[in-house]
Design a protein around this motif. Structure first.
Motif, PDB file in Angstrom:
ATOM      1  N   TRP A  93       0.681  -1.056   0.188  1.00 22.64           N
ATOM      2  CA  TRP A  93      -0.150   0.020  -0.080  1.00 22.64           C
ATOM      3  C   TRP A  93       0.877   1.176   0.014  1.00 22.64           C
ATOM      4  CZ3 TRP A  93      -5.201  -1.415  -0.283  1.00 22.64           C
ATOM      5  CH2 TRP A  93      -5.468  -2.740   0.328  1.00 22.64           C
ATOM      6  N   GLU A  94       0.279   2.611  -0.569  1.00 23.21           N
ATOM      7  CA  GLU A  94       0.965   3.463  -0.253  1.00 23.21           C
ATOM      8  C   GLU A  94       0.039   4.768   0.136  1.00 23.21           C
ATOM      9  OE1 GLU A  94       3.698   5.024  -3.645  1.00 23.21           O
ATOM     10  OE2 GLU A  94       3.279   6.916  -2.809  1.00 23.21           O
ATOM     11  N   GLY A  95       0.373   5.441   1.362  1.00 19.62           N
ATOM     12  CA  GLY A  95      -0.539   6.471   1.734  1.00 19.62           C
ATOM     13  C   GLY A  95       0.050   7.268   2.889  1.00 19.62           C
ATOM     14  N   VAL A  96      -0.774   7.905   3.555  1.00 18.88           N
ATOM     15  CA  VAL A  96      -0.666   8.527   4.684  1.00 18.88           C
ATOM     16  C   VAL A  96      -0.735   7.978   5.939  1.00 18.88           C
ATOM     17  CG1 VAL A  96      -1.037  11.040   5.846  1.00 18.88           C
ATOM     18  CG2 VAL A  96      -1.371  10.638   3.311  1.00 18.88           C
ATOM     19  N   GLN A  97       0.219   8.051   6.804  1.00 20.06           N
ATOM     20  CA  GLN A  97      -0.088   7.375   8.027  1.00 20.06           C
ATOM     21  C   GLN A  97      -1.207   7.894   8.914  1.00 20.06           C
ATOM     22  OE1 GLN A  97       4.303   7.487   8.975  1.00 20.06           O
ATOM     23  NE2 GLN A  97       4.005   5.489   9.836  1.00 20.06           N
ATOM     24  N   LEU A 131      -5.292   3.808  15.320  1.00 22.68           N
ATOM     25  CA  LEU A 131      -4.745   4.933  14.304  1.00 22.68           C
ATOM     26  C   LEU A 131      -3.373   5.426  14.856  1.00 22.68           C
ATOM     27  CD1 LEU A 131      -7.935   6.715  13.321  1.00 22.68           C
ATOM     28  CD2 LEU A 131      -7.104   4.675  12.502  1.00 22.68           C
ATOM     29  N   TYR A 132      -3.060   4.958  15.887  1.00 27.32           N
ATOM     30  CA  TYR A 132      -1.642   5.804  16.227  1.00 27.32           C
ATOM     31  C   TYR A 132      -0.511   4.502  16.002  1.00 27.32           C
ATOM     32  CZ  TYR A 132      -3.071   9.521  19.042  1.00 27.32           C
ATOM     33  OH  TYR A 132      -4.082  10.839  19.239  1.00 27.32           O
ATOM     34  N   GLU A 133      -0.962   3.520  15.395  1.00 29.65           N
ATOM     35  CA  GLU A 133       0.055   2.375  15.072  1.00 29.65           C
ATOM     36  C   GLU A 133       0.802   2.840  13.779  1.00 29.65           C
ATOM     37  OE1 GLU A 133       0.818  -0.454  16.611  1.00 29.65           O
ATOM     38  OE2 GLU A 133      -0.900  -0.282  18.073  1.00 29.65           O
ATOM     39  N   GLU A 134       1.896   2.439  13.659  1.00 35.12           N
ATOM     40  CA  GLU A 134       2.890   2.861  12.710  1.00 35.12           C
ATOM     41  C   GLU A 134       2.496   2.048  11.082  1.00 35.12           C
ATOM     42  OE1 GLU A 134       7.553   2.783  11.949  1.00 35.12           O
ATOM     43  OE2 GLU A 134       6.625   0.962  12.193  1.00 35.12           O
ATOM     44  N   ASP A 135       1.805   1.180  11.257  1.00 37.47           N
ATOM     45  CA  ASP A 135       1.276   0.603  10.101  1.00 37.47           C
ATOM     46  C   ASP A 135      -0.136   0.876   9.768  1.00 37.47           C
ATOM     47  OD1 ASP A 135       0.292  -0.940  12.229  1.00 37.47           O
ATOM     48  OD2 ASP A 135       0.699  -3.029  11.457  1.00 37.47           O
ATOM     49  N   SER A 136      -0.873   1.848  10.312  1.00 34.77           N
ATOM     50  CA  SER A 136      -2.088   2.073  10.017  1.00 34.77           C
ATOM     51  C   SER A 136      -2.145   3.370   8.867  1.00 34.77           C
ATOM     52  CB  SER A 136      -2.858   2.400  11.247  1.00 34.77           C
ATOM     53  OG  SER A 136      -3.191   1.470  11.958  1.00 34.77           O
ATOM     54  N   LEU A 137      -2.721   3.284   7.808  1.00 38.44           N
ATOM     55  CA  LEU A 137      -2.631   4.161   6.713  1.00 38.44           C
ATOM     56  C   LEU A 137      -3.927   4.370   6.051  1.00 38.44           C
ATOM     57  CD1 LEU A 137       0.619   4.102   6.144  1.00 38.44           C
ATOM     58  CD2 LEU A 137      -0.163   2.865   4.039  1.00 38.44           C
ATOM     59  N   LEU A 138      -4.030   5.515   5.617  1.00 41.34           N
ATOM     60  CA  LEU A 138      -4.955   6.137   4.561  1.00 41.34           C
ATOM     61  C   LEU A 138      -4.193   5.906   3.186  1.00 41.34           C
ATOM     62  CD1 LEU A 138      -6.679   8.986   6.183  1.00 41.34           C
ATOM     63  CD2 LEU A 138      -7.701   6.854   5.745  1.00 41.34           C
ATOM     64  N   ALA A 139      -4.713   4.861   2.579  1.00 47.61           N
ATOM     65  CA  ALA A 139      -4.024   4.457   1.300  1.00 47.61           C
ATOM     66  C   ALA A 139      -4.660   4.999   0.102  1.00 47.61           C
ATOM     67  CB  ALA A 139      -3.751   2.895   1.295  1.00 47.61           C
ATOM     68  N   TYR A 140      -3.883   5.537  -0.878  1.00 45.98           N
ATOM     69  CA  TYR A 140      -4.382   5.566  -2.339  1.00 45.98           C
ATOM     70  C   TYR A 140      -3.540   5.181  -3.453  1.00 45.98           C
ATOM     71  CZ  TYR A 140      -0.560   9.126  -1.327  1.00 45.98           C
ATOM     72  OH  TYR A 140       0.703   9.813  -0.982  1.00 45.98           O
ATOM     73  N   LYS A 161      -3.667  -4.567  11.850  1.00 46.04           N
ATOM     74  CA  LYS A 161      -3.675  -5.177  13.062  1.00 46.04           C
ATOM     75  C   LYS A 161      -5.125  -5.734  13.453  1.00 46.04           C
ATOM     76  CE  LYS A 161       0.524  -3.629  15.298  1.00 46.04           C
ATOM     77  NZ  LYS A 161       1.149  -2.596  14.234  1.00 46.04           N
ATOM     78  N   LEU A 162      -6.112  -5.365  12.463  1.00 45.02           N
ATOM     79  CA  LEU A 162      -7.489  -5.674  12.831  1.00 45.02           C
ATOM     80  C   LEU A 162      -8.134  -6.603  11.631  1.00 45.02           C
ATOM     81  CD1 LEU A 162      -8.853  -2.614  14.586  1.00 45.02           C
ATOM     82  CD2 LEU A 162      -8.120  -4.559  15.560  1.00 45.02           C
ATOM     83  N   TYR A 163      -9.026  -7.249  11.577  1.00 47.04           N
ATOM     84  CA  TYR A 163      -9.709  -7.897  10.644  1.00 47.04           C
ATOM     85  C   TYR A 163     -10.095  -6.691   9.226  1.00 47.04           C
ATOM     86  CZ  TYR A 163     -10.323 -12.434  13.218  1.00 47.04           C
ATOM     87  OH  TYR A 163     -10.319 -13.397  13.501  1.00 47.04           O
ATOM     88  N   ALA A 164     -10.052  -7.391   8.393  1.00 45.44           N
ATOM     89  CA  ALA A 164     -10.222  -6.482   7.040  1.00 45.44           C
ATOM     90  C   ALA A 164     -11.610  -5.826   6.880  1.00 45.44           C
ATOM     91  CB  ALA A 164      -9.963  -7.465   5.654  1.00 45.44           C
ATOM     92  N   TRP A 165     -12.460  -6.236   7.834  1.00 46.52           N
ATOM     93  CA  TRP A 165     -13.881  -5.335   7.793  1.00 46.52           C
ATOM     94  C   TRP A 165     -13.483  -3.856   8.211  1.00 46.52           C
ATOM     95  CZ3 TRP A 165     -14.223  -8.578  11.947  1.00 46.52           C
ATOM     96  CH2 TRP A 165     -14.724  -7.854  13.106  1.00 46.52           C
ATOM     97  N   LYS A 166     -12.379  -3.679   9.187  1.00 47.63           N
ATOM     98  CA  LYS A 166     -12.183  -2.295   9.752  1.00 47.63           C
ATOM     99  C   LYS A 166     -11.241  -1.381   8.752  1.00 47.63           C
ATOM    100  CE  LYS A 166     -13.281  -3.561  13.832  1.00 47.63           C
ATOM    101  NZ  LYS A 166     -14.706  -3.082  14.625  1.00 47.63           N
ATOM    102  N   SER A 167     -10.828  -2.174   7.517  1.00 49.91           N
ATOM    103  CA  SER A 167      -9.954  -1.401   6.569  1.00 49.91           C
ATOM    104  C   SER A 167     -11.062  -0.958   5.719  1.00 49.91           C
ATOM    105  CB  SER A 167      -8.980  -2.309   5.900  1.00 49.91           C
ATOM    106  OG  SER A 167      -8.105  -2.567   6.868  1.00 49.91           O
ATOM    107  N   ALA A 168     -11.673   0.166   6.000  1.00 52.68           N
ATOM    108  CA  ALA A 168     -12.709   0.825   5.329  1.00 52.68           C
ATOM    109  C   ALA A 168     -12.402   1.198   3.698  1.00 52.68           C
ATOM    110  CB  ALA A 168     -13.676   1.788   5.974  1.00 52.68           C
ATOM    111  N   LYS A 169     -13.101   0.833   2.537  1.00 59.48           N
ATOM    112  CA  LYS A 169     -12.953   1.450   1.343  1.00 59.48           C
ATOM    113  C   LYS A 169     -13.453   2.755   1.334  1.00 59.48           C
ATOM    114  CE  LYS A 169     -14.356  -2.519  -0.644  1.00 59.48           C
ATOM    115  NZ  LYS A 169     -14.222  -3.548  -1.462  1.00 59.48           N
TER     116      LYS A 169
END
Ligand SMILES: Nc1nc2c(c(=O)[nH]1)N[C@H]1C(S)=C(S)[C@@H](COP(=O)(O)O)O[C@H]1N2
Ligand SMILES: [Mo]
Length: 203
Positions: A93-97, A131-140, A161-169
């Motif tokens: 992925w690439e985006g803003v932490q 949202l403070y985790e280093e690997d949490s991103l807003l990806a584009y 670090k969470l199931y994919a339903w938390k990785s909102a599109k």
């Protein structure tokens, strides 16, 4: 002449380095299966698109898509785990932490939970710590290309670090709240946190 090539900082999610890298009850598949709560995802109007970080913050944020793309960004490699028991290795992925955005927005001490708002009406909730985790991103970007519409264009939250339903599109908003409240799937019995290694699937 000396040419400097500035490489983008690449983060490998710490969950990829776990000894129990594949969470219990999961199996590896080769590519993510697309899930949507709507039959048809419209081609969003990027000119009128605004991303907002709001709620219990000192400094609410609002960005056009162009402004978002100019913020400092990182690359992230992370596995992806769906509660329906499939997992995919090493998505790029690439985006803003999100930690960077929170540092700009300055959450109030009472901000403990987050509601993520999406363009088609999907929502999901999570504790603000994620949202403070280093690997949490807003990806584009995804796999080296602009993120495809079906995988979340224009902007997707990625929380390895969470199931994919938390990785909102199709994210347009992140709302900081004092009290936890259930999002779309959480209202239908999915877990309020959703840690795959604790098998926090439902209730
Ligand atoms: N906006 C939105 N985000 C969403 C969903 C959705 O229906 N709408 N489904 C979730 C679920 S259940 C999963 S498993 C992943 C799937 O990601 P993919 O469609 O990119 O494969 O997206 C998550 N994010
Ligand atoms: Mo899912």
């Amino acid at each position: 002449m000396i040419i400097y090539v500035m490489e983008k900082r690449r983060i490998v999610s710490s969950v990829n380095l776990r000894e129990d890298r594949l969470p219990p009850g999961q199996r590896w598949i080769s590519a993510p299966i697309v899930y949507d709560i709507v039959d048809h995802v419209p081609q969003w109007d990027i000119q009128s698109y605004r991303f907002k970080l709001f709620g219990l913050v000192e400094n609410p944020l609002e960005y056009s898509y162009e402004e978002l793309l100019r913020l400092p960004s990182v690359e992230l490699v992370a596995d992806f785990h769906c509660v329906t028991r499939w997992s995919v290795k090493e998505i790029l992925w690439e985006g803003v932490q999100t930690s960077y955005l929170l540092s700009l927005a300055r959450p109030k001490p009472s901000a403990k939970y987050v509601m993520v708002h999406c363009l088609e009406g999907y929502t999901t909730n999570l504790p603000v710590e994620y949202l403070y985790e280093e690997d949490s991103l807003l990806a584009y970007r995804m796999q080296g290309a602009p993120i495809p519409l079906r995988h979340g264009y224009p902007l997707r939250l990625v929380v390895p670090k969470l199931y994919a339903w938390k990785s909102a599109k199709y994210v347009w908003g992140i709302e900081l709240m004092e009290r936890d409240a259930p999002g779309f799937w959480e209202q239908r019995g999915y877990n309020m946190r959703g840690d795959p290694w604790k098998e926090e699937r439902y209730w």
